[in-house]
Structures are given as C-alpha cells and as structure tokens.
Motif scaffolding. Structure first.
Motif, short mmCIF file in Angstrom:
data_model
loop_
_atom_site.label_atom_id
_atom_site.label_comp_id
_atom_site.label_asym_id
_atom_site.label_seq_id
_atom_site.Cartn_x
_atom_site.Cartn_y
_atom_site.Cartn_z
N LEU A 1 0.83 -1.21 0.00
CA LEU A 1 0.00 0.00 0.00
C LEU A 1 0.86 1.26 0.00
CD1 LEU A 1 -2.78 -1.05 2.55
CD2 LEU A 1 -3.03 -0.79 0.08
N ILE A 2 1.95 1.24 0.78
CA ILE A 2 2.82 2.42 0.85
C ILE A 2 3.47 2.69 -0.51
CG2 ILE A 2 5.00 3.26 1.83
CD1 ILE A 2 4.14 1.92 4.46
N ILE A 3 3.94 1.62 -1.19
CA ILE A 3 4.58 1.81 -2.48
C ILE A 3 3.61 2.39 -3.49
CG2 ILE A 3 5.51 0.49 -4.44
CD1 ILE A 3 7.53 1.15 -2.28
N GLY A 4 2.32 2.10 -3.35
CA GLY A 4 1.33 2.71 -4.22
C GLY A 4 1.24 4.22 -4.05
N HIS A 5 1.72 4.73 -2.90
CA HIS A 5 1.73 6.17 -2.63
C HIS A 5 3.14 6.57 -2.19
CE1 HIS A 5 -2.72 6.25 -2.70
NE2 HIS A 5 -2.61 5.07 -2.12
N ARG A 6 4.14 6.02 -2.88
CA ARG A 6 5.52 6.17 -2.43
C ARG A 6 6.01 7.61 -2.50
NH1 ARG A 6 4.97 4.43 -7.20
NH2 ARG A 6 6.14 5.27 -8.96
N GLU B 1 11.76 6.27 -4.74
CA GLU B 1 12.29 4.96 -4.40
C GLU B 1 13.00 4.94 -3.05
OE1 GLU B 1 11.22 2.52 -6.14
OE2 GLU B 1 10.32 3.97 -7.52
N ALA B 2 13.13 6.11 -2.41
CA ALA B 2 13.65 6.11 -1.03
C ALA B 2 12.72 5.30 -0.12
CB ALA B 2 13.78 7.54 -0.52
N ALA B 3 11.45 5.20 -0.50
CA ALA B 3 10.50 4.39 0.28
C ALA B 3 10.94 2.93 0.31
CB ALA B 3 9.10 4.51 -0.31
N VAL B 4 11.52 2.43 -0.78
CA VAL B 4 11.98 1.03 -0.81
C VAL B 4 13.10 0.83 0.20
CG1 VAL B 4 13.02 -0.76 -2.25
CG2 VAL B 4 11.32 0.79 -3.23
N VAL B 5 14.03 1.79 0.29
CA VAL B 5 15.13 1.68 1.23
C VAL B 5 14.62 1.69 2.67
CG1 VAL B 5 17.33 2.68 1.96
CG2 VAL B 5 16.63 2.85 -0.43
N VAL C 1 11.65 -7.97 1.97
CA VAL C 1 10.75 -6.88 1.58
C VAL C 1 11.37 -6.01 0.51
CG1 VAL C 1 9.54 -4.81 2.39
CG2 VAL C 1 9.56 -6.88 3.79
N GLY C 2 12.62 -5.59 0.71
CA GLY C 2 13.27 -4.71 -0.26
C GLY C 2 13.40 -5.36 -1.62
N ALA C 3 13.83 -6.63 -1.65
CA ALA C 3 13.99 -7.33 -2.92
C ALA C 3 12.66 -7.47 -3.64
CB ALA C 3 14.61 -8.70 -2.67
N LYS C 4 11.61 -7.77 -2.90
CA LYS C 4 10.28 -7.89 -3.50
C LYS C 4 9.84 -6.57 -4.12
CE LYS C 4 5.46 -8.34 -2.31
NZ LYS C 4 5.24 -7.02 -2.91
N LEU C 5 10.05 -5.47 -3.41
CA LEU C 5 9.64 -4.16 -3.91
C LEU C 5 10.45 -3.74 -5.14
CD1 LEU C 5 9.09 -2.26 -0.54
CD2 LEU C 5 7.36 -3.29 -2.02
N PHE D 1 4.92 9.19 0.69
CA PHE D 1 5.62 8.60 1.83
C PHE D 1 7.09 9.02 1.86
CE2 PHE D 1 8.25 5.16 3.55
CZ PHE D 1 7.69 5.00 4.81
N ALA D 2 7.73 9.09 0.69
CA ALA D 2 9.17 9.35 0.62
C ALA D 2 9.51 10.84 0.64
CB ALA D 2 9.75 8.70 -0.64
N ARG D 3 8.52 11.71 0.72
CA ARG D 3 8.81 13.14 0.68
C ARG D 3 9.79 13.59 1.75
NH1 ARG D 3 3.55 16.57 -0.24
NH2 ARG D 3 3.63 15.24 -2.10
N PRO D 4 9.70 13.09 3.01
CA PRO D 4 10.70 13.53 4.01
C PRO D 4 12.10 12.93 3.79
CG PRO D 4 8.69 12.68 5.07
CD PRO D 4 8.65 12.27 3.63
N PHE D 5 12.24 11.99 2.84
CA PHE D 5 13.52 11.30 2.66
C PHE D 5 14.18 11.65 1.32
CE2 PHE D 5 10.62 8.55 5.11
CZ PHE D 5 11.30 8.53 6.31
#
Length: 362
Positions: free
Chosen positions: A57-62, A82-86, A96-100, A65-69
C-alpha cells in the motif's frame, strides 16, 4: 564459462543428495518440517504478513511517503520516490526490499540496472528480529540488538553510497541521477485487494523456504554431532540465520555478538535463495548483491564492535550470553491450521488467476 559447465553437475549432485536425505533421514526431516510449519504459523506469518500488505500500500503512494527522505534519495542517487523502498527494507527485514525492487521493474518504475544497483543495500535484517529476538531473548540486553540494528543501517548507507559510483576511464564517477518515474495511483479498494493477494503469494514462498531449511536442522544436528560446537554454529548460521543465532549459546570462545552481526548481515543461504526467487523473474541479476555482501558484513561487524564499546555494559554483554535461550513449547491450534490451509488455497487461486490473465494478454 567454468561456472556454466559446473551448473548441471551441481544440480545433479543436489538432486541425488536430496534423495539420499529423504531415504535415510526421513524421521529427522519430518521433525524439521513440523518445526518449520510451527515457525511459519507462530513467527513468520504473524510478524510479516501485515507488513507485506502495508508495504504494498505504501509503495502505491511512495511519492507522498518518501517526501521527508528526499535527501536520502539524493545521497544514494536514486529516484526520489524509491527512497521508500530503502526505508521499508530497513524496517521490514530481508525479503521486503527485494520484493519491492522486483515489483518496481515489472511496473516500469525502475530499470533492471537501477534495481541491481539498489539491491545490495535493500537486503537488511529488520529491527524486530534484531532487538527482540537476538538482543532481548538471546543476550538479555535489548541494547545489543539496537547496536546490531544501527550497524545494519550504517552498512546499508555505506554500501548505498559505494554502489552509486562506477569506474569509468580509471576514475570513480557517480551514476547519473535517475528521474522519478511516477505512475498513476490506484484507488484504495483496488489497491488493498492487490496488496493482500500479492502478500499471500510472497508469504507462501517465504514460508516454503523457511520450512524447507528448517527440515535440514535435525539432519545437521546429527551430521555435525562430532564437530565442535563453534563449527556447527558457523555452518548453521551461514545456511539459515535464525538457526545460527539460536546456536550462539553453544559458542564457548570468541565474541558471540560479532558472530550474530555476521549471521544477520549475511542473511544465510536461505535468504539469498528467497531474494533470487523474487528478483530473477524481473530480470534483476544477483552478481552485484553477492559482490557487495562481504563489504556489507565487514562494515556491520566493525560498527557493532565499536558501538558495544561505547554503550555502558555493552562489552560485558558479549560474555554474558544466556546459555539457556528462552523457549516455549509450540502447539498448533485448529484455528491456526485452518488459516494456513486457507492461505494455501488463496495462493493457488491467485496464481491461477494471474496465469489466465497473462495468457489472455499474450
């Protein structure tokens, strides 16, 4: 070329070895499978299933989510979203990371080359296992687990920066910054259905690997009975991280905390096979991950050694490891068994449905 020639003989040896174990160690394998199923029901599924759904769900709105990073994305030379993946790889644990990353390539957000550069630092051990499982349960000191987790974060960032460089003309140059390829966000109802179905597929594969490697546990105990306890611990830890950490109570010499840092940083062959199963279908190669893993392990071990000398009582915790790791008899309830069967049925249903859709597209 030499590796390609060895591939088929190695596969053949693996097949014969598997048949040998099934024929002559069936009782031990059955015991290990029961332990693996219990581990999946009582630890793996409760700790990972909801996080897999949340990460989808987070990756769908990454982007949100990643704006602070964004600073992290600039440091690593990756698309901002893609900072959300990290972040999710550091909080969710190994697969999790490999799947994303595999999902990102399939969805067109990442190229296979970008995903390969990110893979070495998106395979990390999660804080739940390090702080609760290793720090509190094994060493009786959650600060030891916290030090192990900080060492994983440091290794992740260090390998991420190193991976952002390339050798060109005899000089190190940074890879050109990648643009952020955004996709339209899906609606919440469609997103949660896709997130749950994808989590079911991933959970089935993870539990399968855990059960398969757990089956080897009693066989290894029998085969390694004549070897030293330290050797058995090292072999078990390199094969499967949970079993290796569980054997640390048998280590009489050396520094068991540094061994825990090595086991959790490497992840074990079981984790590497899970990663391979998740990224290979997306065309992501494993070579860069394997090349950087010794560097990751070395940095994690060095940071752990340093932190244990900075925190009060940290060095003493290395020697005060509990010789009796708290354990609890596991009983599988009918409700848990029902939900495991339901999980398998859902896995078959969604796999069949996806195959039909792929056939229609072709």
């Amino acid at each position: 070329m030499a590796l390609s020639r060895l591939k088929k003989p190695l596969i053949l040896c693996g097949i014969y070895l598997t048949l040998f174990l099934i024929l002559f160690y069936s009782r031990e394998l059955s015991q290990g499978i029961r332990e693996g199923i219990a581990l999946s029901l009582n630890l793996v599924i409760p700790s990972m299933f909801l996080f897999l759904i949340a990460s989808n769900l987070i990756i769908g709105h990454r982007d949100l989510f990643a704006r602070p990073f964004r600073g992290l994305a600039r440091l690593l030379g990756i698309p901002a979203g893609e900072a959300a993946v990290v972040i999710l790889s550091l909080t969710g644990g190994y697969p999790v990371g490999a799947k994303l990353l595999g999902d990102g390539v399939r969805e067109g957000r990442l190229s296979p080359q970008e995903a390969e550069r990110m893979l070495p630092y998106c395979v990390n051990c999660g804080p739940a296992f390090l702080i609760s499982g290793v720090g509190s349960a094994l060493f009786g000191n959650p600060m030891v687990g916290f030090c192990l987790y900080l060492s994983q974060i440091a290794a992740c960032l260090a390998v991420g920066v190193l991976s952002s460089f390339r050798l060109e003309g005899g000089r190190l140059r940074r890879h050109p910054p990648a643009g952020n390829r955004s996709r339209a966000e899906t609606g919440f109802s469609r997103g949660i259905v896709a997130a749950v179905s994808d989590a079911v597929r991933s959970m089935g594969m993870i539990c399968g690997f855990v059960t398969a490697f757990s089956a080897l546990g009693p066989v290894l105990d029998l085969l390694l009975e004549g070897m030293g306890l330290e050797t058995a611990c090292l072999i078990q830890g390199l094969l499967e991280v949970t079993g290796g950490c569980g054997r640390l109570a048998d280590v009489q010499t050396g520094n068991p905390v540094l061994l825990a840092a090595v086991f959790t940083a490497f992840g074990g062959i079981c984790v590497q096979l899970q990663i391979c199963a998740m990224v290979k279908p997306a065309g992501i190669r494993m070579g860069r991950l394997l090349a950087f893993r010794p560097v990751y392990v070395l940095i994690s071990g060095a940071i752990t050694w340093l932190l244990l000398r900075l925190i009060p009582g940290g060095a003493a915790a290395c020697l005060a490891i509990s010789r009796e790791i708290p354990s609890r008899a596991v009983s599988v309830s009918p409700a848990a068994s029902f939900f495991l069967i339901l999980l398998g049925v859902m896995l078959l249903f969604f796999n069949g449905k996806s195959d039909k859709m792929r056939f229609r597209k072709d």
